[in-house]
Scaffold this active site. Structure first.
Site, PDB file in Angstrom:
ATOM      1  N   GLY A 118     -23.594   4.036   4.889  1.00  0.00           N
ATOM      2  CA  GLY A 118     -23.646   4.212   3.723  1.00  0.00           C
ATOM      3  C   GLY A 118     -23.689   3.750   2.459  1.00  0.00           C
ATOM      4  N   GLY A 130     -22.563   4.847  -0.446  1.00  0.00           N
ATOM      5  CA  GLY A 130     -21.873   5.297  -2.066  1.00  0.00           C
ATOM      6  C   GLY A 130     -21.880   4.427  -2.902  1.00  0.00           C
ATOM      7  N   LYS A 131     -19.851   4.581  -3.480  1.00  0.00           N
ATOM      8  CA  LYS A 131     -19.969   3.607  -4.368  1.00  0.00           C
ATOM      9  C   LYS A 131     -20.185   2.246  -4.515  1.00  0.00           C
ATOM     10  CE  LYS A 131     -15.941   5.236  -5.135  1.00  0.00           C
ATOM     11  NZ  LYS A 131     -15.795   6.430  -3.637  1.00  0.00           N
ATOM     12  N   VAL A 132     -20.246   1.813  -3.550  1.00  0.00           N
ATOM     13  CA  VAL A 132     -20.320   0.930  -3.082  1.00  0.00           C
ATOM     14  C   VAL A 132     -21.911  -0.199  -2.639  1.00  0.00           C
ATOM     15  CG1 VAL A 132     -19.865  -1.927  -2.018  1.00  0.00           C
ATOM     16  CG2 VAL A 132     -17.926   0.253  -2.057  1.00  0.00           C
ATOM     17  N   GLY A 133     -22.319   0.569  -1.507  1.00  0.00           N
ATOM     18  CA  GLY A 133     -23.160   1.100  -1.185  1.00  0.00           C
ATOM     19  C   GLY A 133     -24.336   0.537  -1.909  1.00  0.00           C
ATOM     20  N   LYS A 191       0.839  -1.303  -0.244  1.00  0.00           N
ATOM     21  CA  LYS A 191      -0.532   0.496  -0.559  1.00  0.00           C
ATOM     22  C   LYS A 191       0.644   1.323   0.098  1.00  0.00           C
ATOM     23  CE  LYS A 191      -4.845   1.020   0.944  1.00  0.00           C
ATOM     24  NZ  LYS A 191      -5.561   0.326   0.567  1.00  0.00           N
TER      25      LYS A 191
HETATM   26  N1  LIG Z   1     -15.319   1.376  -3.614  1.00  0.00           N
HETATM   27  C1  LIG Z   1     -13.928   0.428  -3.775  1.00  0.00           C
HETATM   28  O1  LIG Z   1     -13.623  -0.786  -4.297  1.00  0.00           O
HETATM   29  C2  LIG Z   1     -13.838  -0.575  -1.902  1.00  0.00           C
HETATM   30  C3  LIG Z   1     -13.192  -1.920  -1.835  1.00  0.00           C
HETATM   31  C4  LIG Z   1     -12.727  -2.180  -1.051  1.00  0.00           C
HETATM   32  C5  LIG Z   1     -13.242  -1.180   0.035  1.00  0.00           C
HETATM   33  N2  LIG Z   1     -14.526  -0.470   0.195  1.00  0.00           N
HETATM   34  C6  LIG Z   1     -14.554   0.021   1.593  1.00  0.00           C
HETATM   35  O2  LIG Z   1     -15.783   0.239   1.277  1.00  0.00           O
HETATM   36  C7  LIG Z   1     -16.228   1.720   2.229  1.00  0.00           C
HETATM   37  C8  LIG Z   1     -17.457   2.360   1.107  1.00  0.00           C
HETATM   38  O3  LIG Z   1     -16.797   2.769  -0.488  1.00  0.00           O
HETATM   39  P1  LIG Z   1     -16.904   3.423  -1.051  1.00  0.00           P
HETATM   40  O4  LIG Z   1     -15.992   3.154  -2.722  1.00  0.00           O
HETATM   41  O5  LIG Z   1     -18.132   3.035  -1.410  1.00  0.00           O
HETATM   42  O6  LIG Z   1     -16.679   5.160  -0.367  1.00  0.00           O
HETATM   43  P2  LIG Z   1     -17.491   5.971  -0.756  1.00  0.00           P
HETATM   44  O7  LIG Z   1     -16.944   7.419  -0.512  1.00  0.00           O
HETATM   45  O8  LIG Z   1     -17.876   6.217  -1.902  1.00  0.00           O
HETATM   46  O9  LIG Z   1     -18.726   6.049   0.145  1.00  0.00           O
HETATM   47  C9  LIG Z   1     -19.137   6.118   1.477  1.00  0.00           C
HETATM   48  C10 LIG Z   1     -20.451   6.680   1.429  1.00  0.00           C
HETATM   49  O10 LIG Z   1     -20.301   6.423   3.391  1.00  0.00           O
HETATM   50  C11 LIG Z   1     -20.922   7.893   3.673  1.00  0.00           C
HETATM   51  N3  LIG Z   1     -20.939   7.993   5.229  1.00  0.00           N
HETATM   52  C12 LIG Z   1     -19.630   8.760   5.957  1.00  0.00           C
HETATM   53  N4  LIG Z   1     -19.822   8.424   6.855  1.00  0.00           N
HETATM   54  C13 LIG Z   1     -21.217   8.147   7.770  1.00  0.00           C
HETATM   55  C14 LIG Z   1     -22.109   7.688   8.786  1.00  0.00           C
HETATM   56  N5  LIG Z   1     -21.293   7.695   9.920  1.00  0.00           N
HETATM   57  N6  LIG Z   1     -23.427   6.896   8.165  1.00  0.00           N
HETATM   58  C15 LIG Z   1     -23.894   6.578   7.004  1.00  0.00           C
HETATM   59  N7  LIG Z   1     -23.070   6.959   6.239  1.00  0.00           N
HETATM   60  C16 LIG Z   1     -21.539   7.705   6.286  1.00  0.00           C
HETATM   61  C17 LIG Z   1     -20.245   8.728   3.010  1.00  0.00           C
HETATM   62  O11 LIG Z   1     -21.257  10.227   2.751  1.00  0.00           O
HETATM   63  C18 LIG Z   1     -20.100   7.919   1.574  1.00  0.00           C
HETATM   64  O12 LIG Z   1     -21.909   8.263   1.018  1.00  0.00           O
HETATM   65  C19 LIG Z   1     -15.253   2.094   2.683  1.00  0.00           C
HETATM   66  O13 LIG Z   1     -14.869   1.724   4.206  1.00  0.00           O
HETATM   67  C20 LIG Z   1     -14.039   1.999   1.453  1.00  0.00           C
HETATM   68  O14 LIG Z   1     -13.156   1.503   2.072  1.00  0.00           O
HETATM   69  C21 LIG Z   1     -14.039   0.115  -0.656  1.00  0.00           C
END
Ligand SMILES: NC(=O)c1ccc[n+]([C@@H]2O[C@H](COP(=O)([O-])OP(=O)(O)OC[C@H]3O[C@@H](n4cnc5c(N)ncnc54)[C@H](O)[C@@H]3O)[C@@H](O)[C@H]2O)c1
Length: 360
Positions: A183, A185-188, A83
């Site tokens: 959450g 975001g992109k994954v949720g 990393k």
């Molecule tokens: N994108 C990937 O490919 C990937 C891969 C492995 C792990 N992850 C992990 O998955 C998680 C989500 O990733 P992502 O890419 O969707 O990120 P993202 O930034 O697109 O989404 C995260 C979401 O969480 C929300 N959030 C923040 N604090 C919050 C809280 N206290 N309560 C409720 N919602 C809250 C944000 O507003 C945002 O919409 C992260 O922890 C990331 O490290 C992502």
């Protein structure tokens, strides 16, 4: 040969190599951490973050690179764990010359480390880094890259959740279950779609009104609740933490109503011992790095020349991997997080050892 022991896995100084990189003109200060190359070149993203101190940046890169070694090992990839962190505010200092300077440092490691996106870095940034190094993944589709890794991350989390549902209720489906997603975001938001397609009822929350609005528009059948505390204390069968790390701590675990926890967020356990607290309360926790490996599987595929269907097939195997880890945990009488660590350590030791068979 290097045999990993459990004690050592807790030790964040067991790394092979830690490289400090500096370019004064662009303001680049980066640290690349390579935990292990026992299974192949180390793969892990670049986090661009305004750390309070160099010590914080170092601690983060050591933890994150160790985590990647375990994630890549359990995902069955021929890749080690690494990393990088760039210390600074990406809003202020991220420029083409800085990213390219960083790319040259990655290139200087001659392929011992492959980089990708993480917090604060995006697909477009990897396209810039790629102008200086071959050892980069997560580029845009136009540049032959895997693009947005959240697609297969969400798919993999869904597969892990199916395995946890089968382990708990006897069938690999979320149909008829109430799943709480924190959450969006992109994954949720992609996970929400898989859950609805499978026949689950979804309850969700996000601190961002924009993220909530997206889901409200796209999936009006989702119940939106005001915050994560309301979500975890409501009547849900499964809790999916998809926001930030540390979602499971001494306060949240006793308050959980869900019987199963499976989510995308990295480092969900706030501290060692939480996995035992979950097990004692009868909550099945599918280890974060096992179920969220779809993203790294997606970008790793780029090294061979990206093929979405092949990567999706591989991410689908997260179902079997999670199922096997849950069974192993039961058989060994340990929490699933411990069983997953053992599996990763065993693969690094047993497959890594094969390099001692000399080849010309
Ligand atoms: N994108 C990937 O490919 C990937 C891969 C492995 C792990 N992850 C992990 O998955 C998680 C989500 O990733 P992502 O890419 O969707 O990120 P993202 O930034 O697109 O989404 C995260 C979401 O969480 C929300 N959030 C923040 N604090 C919050 C809280 N206290 N309560 C409720 N919602 C809250 C944000 O507003 C945002 O919409 C992260 O922890 C990331 O490290 C992502």
């Amino acid at each position: 040969m290097h045999v990993f022991t459990s004690a050592e896995s807790q030790d964040s100084t067991a790394h092979e190599q830690v490289v400090f990189c500096q370019d004064r003109q662009t303001g680049l200060k980066a640290i690349i951490g390579i935990y292990s190359t026992a299974l192949g070149p180390a793969l892990g993203g670049t986090r661009f973050f305004p750390y309070a101190s160099e010590e914080d940046a170092l601690r983060d890169v050591l933890d994150l690179s160790r985590g990647m070694a375990y994630k890549n090992a359990v995902a069955g990839l021929d890749l080690g764990g690494g990393k990088a962190v760039i210390w600074g505010d990406p809003e202020r200092i991220k420029t083409e010359p800085l990213l390219r300077a960083y790319g040259r440092f990655v290139q200087s490691l001659g392929g011992r480390y492959y980089t990708a996106c993480d917090v604060g870095t995006y697909v477009a940034d990897m396209d810039v880094v790629a102008r200086e190094t071959r050892y980069v993944t997560g580029r845009s589709r136009e540049h032959g890259g895997a693009g947005d890794s959240s697609i297969l991350t969400a798919w993999g989390v869904f597969q892990g959740m199916r395995a946890a549902a089968e382990h708990t209720w006897g069938a690999p489906t979320l149909a008829g279950r109430r799943v709480g997603v924190s959450g969006l975001g992109k994954v949720g938001r992609v996970l929400v779609r898989h859950l609805l397609d499978d026949g689950a009822k979804v309850v969700a929350t996000d601190v961002s009104e924009k993220a909530v609005e997206f889901v409200r528009q796209a999936y009006p059948q989702v119940d939106i609740v005001p915050d994560t505390t309301t979500l975890i204390t409501s009547d849900i069968d499964v809790y999916a933490p998809c926001a930030l790390g540390g979602a499971l701590d001494d306060d949240t675990v006793p308050a959980l109503r869900a019987k199963v926890v499976v989510g995308a967020a990295n480092n969900q356990l706030a501290h060692p011992g939480i996995e035992k607290l979950l097990a004692d309360r009868g909550v099945l926790y599918a280890p974060d790095y096992v179920v969220n490996a779809g993203g790294v599987i997606q970008v790793a595929d780029e090294i061979e020349g990206f093929n979405f269907e092949r990567a999706k097939l591989r991410a689908s195997r997260i179902y079997e991997t999670t199922r096997d880890i849950l069974r192993l945990a039961d058989a060994d009488g340990v929490p699933p997080a411990v069983a997953a660590d053992h599996l990763a350590e065993r693969r690094m030791a047993e497959v890594g050892r094969l390099r001692s068979i000399h080849l010309n």
